[in-house]
Design an enzyme around this catalytic site. Structure first.
Site, mmCIF file in Angstrom:
data_model
loop_
_atom_site.group_PDB
_atom_site.id
_atom_site.type_symbol
_atom_site.label_atom_id
_atom_site.label_comp_id
_atom_site.label_asym_id
_atom_site.label_seq_id
_atom_site.Cartn_x
_atom_site.Cartn_y
_atom_site.Cartn_z
ATOM 1 N NE ARG A 1 -3.476 1.070 0.204
ATOM 2 C CZ ARG A 1 -4.056 1.298 1.327
ATOM 3 N NH1 ARG A 1 -5.569 1.213 1.918
ATOM 4 N NH2 ARG A 1 -4.526 2.243 0.900
ATOM 5 N NE ARG B 1 0.623 2.121 -18.857
ATOM 6 C CZ ARG B 1 0.840 1.018 -17.803
ATOM 7 N NH1 ARG B 1 1.865 0.391 -17.616
ATOM 8 N NH2 ARG B 1 -0.405 0.141 -17.339
ATOM 9 C CB CYS C 1 -6.976 5.453 -11.920
ATOM 10 S SG CYS C 1 -5.208 5.306 -12.506
ATOM 11 C CD GLU D 1 -9.912 5.347 -1.821
ATOM 12 O OE1 GLU D 1 -11.259 4.956 -0.841
ATOM 13 O OE2 GLU D 1 -9.264 4.375 -2.100
ATOM 14 N NE ARG E 1 -6.824 6.226 1.055
ATOM 15 C CZ ARG E 1 -8.134 7.136 1.608
ATOM 16 N NH1 ARG E 1 -8.183 7.875 -0.274
ATOM 17 N NH2 ARG E 1 -8.034 7.355 2.390
ATOM 18 C CE1 TYR F 1 -0.970 4.620 4.033
ATOM 19 C CE2 TYR F 1 -0.074 3.177 5.422
ATOM 20 C CZ TYR F 1 -1.009 2.895 4.084
ATOM 21 O OH TYR F 1 -2.379 2.654 3.999
ATOM 22 N NE ARG G 1 -2.927 1.026 9.635
ATOM 23 C CZ ARG G 1 -2.962 0.023 9.085
ATOM 24 N NH1 ARG G 1 -3.654 -0.837 8.070
ATOM 25 N NH2 ARG G 1 -1.910 -0.532 9.826
#
Length: 121
Positions: free
Chosen positions: A6, A62, A74, A77, A89, A107, A115
């Site tokens: 992540r 890319r 893509c 959210e 994200r 992050y 997180r």
């Protein structure tokens, strides 16, 4: 073993160059911290919050040498009230021999709030 890695970051503006630069920085940090090679990546899923519409963050991936054949998608959210704004994200699905506890999730910027337990540098 297949593992998910992540990453997340935020931007201050809904502008293409800003989004691409932040996404590229995040991708490079994920690659660096986890020694990711594109041939070991099954797929990359990128999401943005509804306030980011200037570009697809996948454009940043890319531009990287060797990543041409990695499938990237893509999407937006879920617009949860009071959630972190202007957030990008990434979820990379990667073949690795590392144990889950040895995966380094990344992050950056305001996304460390998502997180904090995993945001130790």
């Amino acid at each position: 073993m297949i593992r998910g890695i992540r990453g997340a970051t935020t931007v201050n503006e809904n502008e293409e160059d800003v989004i691409l630069k932040a996404t590229e920085e995040l991708i490079h940090e994920m690659i660096r911290k986890n020694a990711i090679r594109p041939e070991n990546v099954a797929q990359v899923i990128m999401t943005v919050t509804e306030d980011l519409t200037a570009t697809f963050p996948a454009k940043a991936l890319r531009t990287l040498r060797g990543w041409t054949y990695v499938p990237v998608m893509c999407m937006q959210e879920i617009p949860v009230p009071n959630s972190l704004a202007k957030c990008i994200r990434i979820m990379m699905t990667v073949e690795t021999n590392e144990k889950q506890e040895n995966i380094h999730h990344v992050y950056l910027e305001e996304a460390v709030k998502l997180r904090p337990d995993l945001s130790i540098i």
